[in-house]
Write a protein that holds these residues in place. Structure first.
Motif, PDB file in Angstrom:
ATOM      1  N   PHE A 206       4.600 -13.819   5.000  1.00  0.00           N
ATOM      2  CA  PHE A 206       4.219 -13.414   3.382  1.00  0.00           C
ATOM      3  C   PHE A 206       3.028 -13.189   3.148  1.00  0.00           C
ATOM      4  O   PHE A 206       2.630 -13.025   2.153  1.00  0.00           O
ATOM      5  N   GLU A 207       2.174 -13.697   4.060  1.00  0.00           N
ATOM      6  CA  GLU A 207       0.486 -13.428   3.875  1.00  0.00           C
ATOM      7  C   GLU A 207       0.292 -11.888   3.700  1.00  0.00           C
ATOM      8  O   GLU A 207      -0.625 -11.600   3.134  1.00  0.00           O
ATOM      9  N   ILE A 208       1.110 -11.046   4.433  1.00  0.00           N
ATOM     10  CA  ILE A 208       0.726  -9.685   4.345  1.00  0.00           C
ATOM     11  C   ILE A 208       0.915  -9.076   2.930  1.00  0.00           C
ATOM     12  O   ILE A 208      -0.070  -8.534   2.582  1.00  0.00           O
ATOM     13  N   PRO A 209       2.078  -9.294   1.910  1.00  0.00           N
ATOM     14  CA  PRO A 209       2.078  -8.728   1.014  1.00  0.00           C
ATOM     15  C   PRO A 209       1.015  -9.572  -0.145  1.00  0.00           C
ATOM     16  O   PRO A 209       0.697  -9.037  -1.112  1.00  0.00           O
ATOM     17  N   GLU A 210       0.473 -10.752   0.410  1.00  0.00           N
ATOM     18  CA  GLU A 210      -0.686 -11.520  -0.395  1.00  0.00           C
ATOM     19  C   GLU A 210      -2.048 -10.666  -0.225  1.00  0.00           C
ATOM     20  O   GLU A 210      -2.583 -10.687  -1.137  1.00  0.00           O
ATOM     21  N   GLN A 211      -2.006  -9.901   0.905  1.00  0.00           N
ATOM     22  CA  GLN A 211      -3.256  -9.050   1.339  1.00  0.00           C
ATOM     23  C   GLN A 211      -3.191  -7.729   0.837  1.00  0.00           C
ATOM     24  O   GLN A 211      -4.324  -7.117   0.565  1.00  0.00           O
ATOM     25  N   LEU A 212      -1.997  -7.134   1.084  1.00  0.00           N
ATOM     26  CA  LEU A 212      -1.742  -5.644   0.598  1.00  0.00           C
ATOM     27  C   LEU A 212      -0.827  -5.182  -0.027  1.00  0.00           C
ATOM     28  O   LEU A 212       0.219  -5.917  -0.124  1.00  0.00           O
ATOM     29  N   ASP A 213      -0.915  -4.456  -1.094  1.00  0.00           N
ATOM     30  CA  ASP A 213       0.069  -3.968  -1.855  1.00  0.00           C
ATOM     31  C   ASP A 213       0.962  -3.027  -1.077  1.00  0.00           C
ATOM     32  O   ASP A 213       0.622  -1.790  -0.880  1.00  0.00           O
TER      33      ASP A 213
END
Lengths: 317, 317
Positions: A142-149
């Motif tokens: 879930f860090e991926i959608p924290e960093q990228l839209d």
């Protein structure tokens, strides 16, 4: 207490390891169940020169504090809460941090672990211990959608069909993009296909430079080169792979094609817990085996096999 | 015509090279002056396996078309104007492109060069030939603010005090951030200090992980590792360095610190021309020497010396 200890003599199960003392702000957790992660295998191989009790994916019961007697999971970065990063809400990057089972802090392959109370999250009743242990690696996904839209990416590829690749794929699939997981293991890819996620065997893949987003979950120093062959010009590569080994490849394609490469590590526990509680992420098929803590060395040995997904240690029934 | 030719026999000045033919949409340019770039040296060393006339930084007079008889500079990517990338305004990434003096297209170290008319930009009267030749590398520096909002970075470091490092530093300094250029050459750093830009000798620099932005203009495969030692967690590294050599370093710090690495190549000619015309960028001190085209081989040899900044070839007075 019992603990899986890595020191200068190697790895051992110690049945008389001193119980941890809770430092100010910390709470003792009686571990119920813990998960074996690729990082544990890397640490055993020498990564970070870690010495101490291994293990950073766990669910347990708080011995004191506001969650006393309740099941909790714990974020692994123990930050100073005072520095510039902590003040900016980036405690996971606190330069003074210790990390459970990874850096200057004993981990969860043990009867007890000391964890800052601020790191704890209550586990909903509906989640089994088996599922709750997945919260730490799922938070990393879930860090991926924290960093990228993610709504900005039409064609996505996840490289790697292992534990983290599977979880990242499930998180990215929620964005509705056109997702393919590329891996080496037919059985692991089949798990993803059952969730409606397209897959390809790595051996069948030609470089095609058409993905808007490639997430490298290979755990291999060659993953980046494969990713550079799949991403389109001006596309994005997310690196989830931490390996001690050197990447020996020319980065000229990254410059020529103006690729953005984003390093990505630990993520938000609350979003992962909410997704697990909602039944949005299917983790149960990822469990390849369960071992008693007393058999932890056997489990850590077996975890190195390419066919294995997640192995869990049952510390207390 | 005269031309500096790289082929399987090596590098030579050919005094009887066939003049280029203008393909549909192309215009012949009579070259006035051209610049020697690090990429030329890389191509001579084998990068891209280029065969043909070298040279991609130039100013010349259009022989036909709407700029006939006027001085022009030319963008180097010759795109198909039809594919998905061209349609999206990303012609510099057209997969069918040729690149002047770099990829399947003869370059500017010659009396004449054929250039797509769409690539041409009129040179303001006020700019000397010497200054106009800098437009191509300056445009590459202006690619950085095209990709990143520089107002979001407080502490910036440019690694490398060479031609491109100097231009990138001057562009970044305009954003008002706290900028330091780190290089190996006292004389080159002194040029930047005269512009009010802080500098440090590389040998005096300790890893300190505090820069919000690091721009790698070292032209060296070790530049990335130095950059990773200077950038803060969650910071950004821009890679301007294209080298054929392999980067042999662990990228684990990039993942752990969640660094964003952005490849950056060619940039907007119009913004560079406007900055040169406004006198915002000081390029004259970068000229280390000027050679006649007939002495191009000597100039290309001298360009390899670490003490040299920009060398220019005068093709026609």
């Amino acid at each position: 207490m019992r603990a899986v200890v890595l020191d200068n003599h190697g790895l051992r199960l110690d049945t008389d390891y001193p119980s941890p003392q809770a430092a100010p702000g910390e709470v003792l957790i009686r571990v119920l169940r813990a998960g074996i992660c690729e990082t544990d295998l890397q640490l055993i191989a020498g990564y970070m020169a870690f010495r101490g009790v291994l293990g950073h994916e766990f669910v347990g019961v708080a011995e004191s504090g506001r969650y006393r007697g309740q099941r909790v999971v714990g974020e692994i970065n123990c930050s100073c809460r005072q520095c510039e990063y902590c003040q900016a809400g980036l405690g996971r990057h606190c330069p003074n941090r210790s990390v459970l089972g990874i850096l200057n802090h004993d981990g969860a392959f043990a009867d007890l672990i000391a964890v800052p109370e601020a790191n704890l999250h209550l586990v909903p009743e509906s989640l089994s211990d088996e599922t709750a242990v997945f919260n730490e690696p799922l938070a990393a996904a879930f860090e991926i959608p924290e960093q990228l839209d993610l709504s900005g990416y039409r064609r996505a590829v996840v490289l790697g069909d292992g534990r983290l690749g599977n979880l990242c794929a499930q998180v990215i699939a929620r964005s509705g993009c056109d997702l393919t997981v590329i891996g080496k293991h037919r059985a692991k890819l089949a798990l993803l296909e059952r969730l409606g996620i397209a897959t390809e065997l790595l051996g069948n893949v030609e470089p095609r430079r058409e993905a808007d987003l490639v997430v490298d979950c290979t755990g291999s120093p060659t993953g980046l080169e494969t990713a550079l062959g799949l991403v389109r010009p001006r596309g994005t590569i997310v690196m989830k792979t931490t390996v001690a080994a050197e990447h020996a490849s020319s980065l000229a394609p990254l410059v020529i094609d103006e690729i953005t490469l984003v390093g990505s590590r630990c993520g938000p526990f609350d979003k992962a817990l909410a997704a697990l509680a909602a039944g949005d992420i299917d983790v149960q098929p990822l469990v390849s085996g369960t071992y008693a803590l007393d058999d932890a060395l056997e489990a850590l040995h077996r975890a190195q096999a390419g066919s294995v997904l997640k192995l869990q240690l049952v510390v207390r029934q």
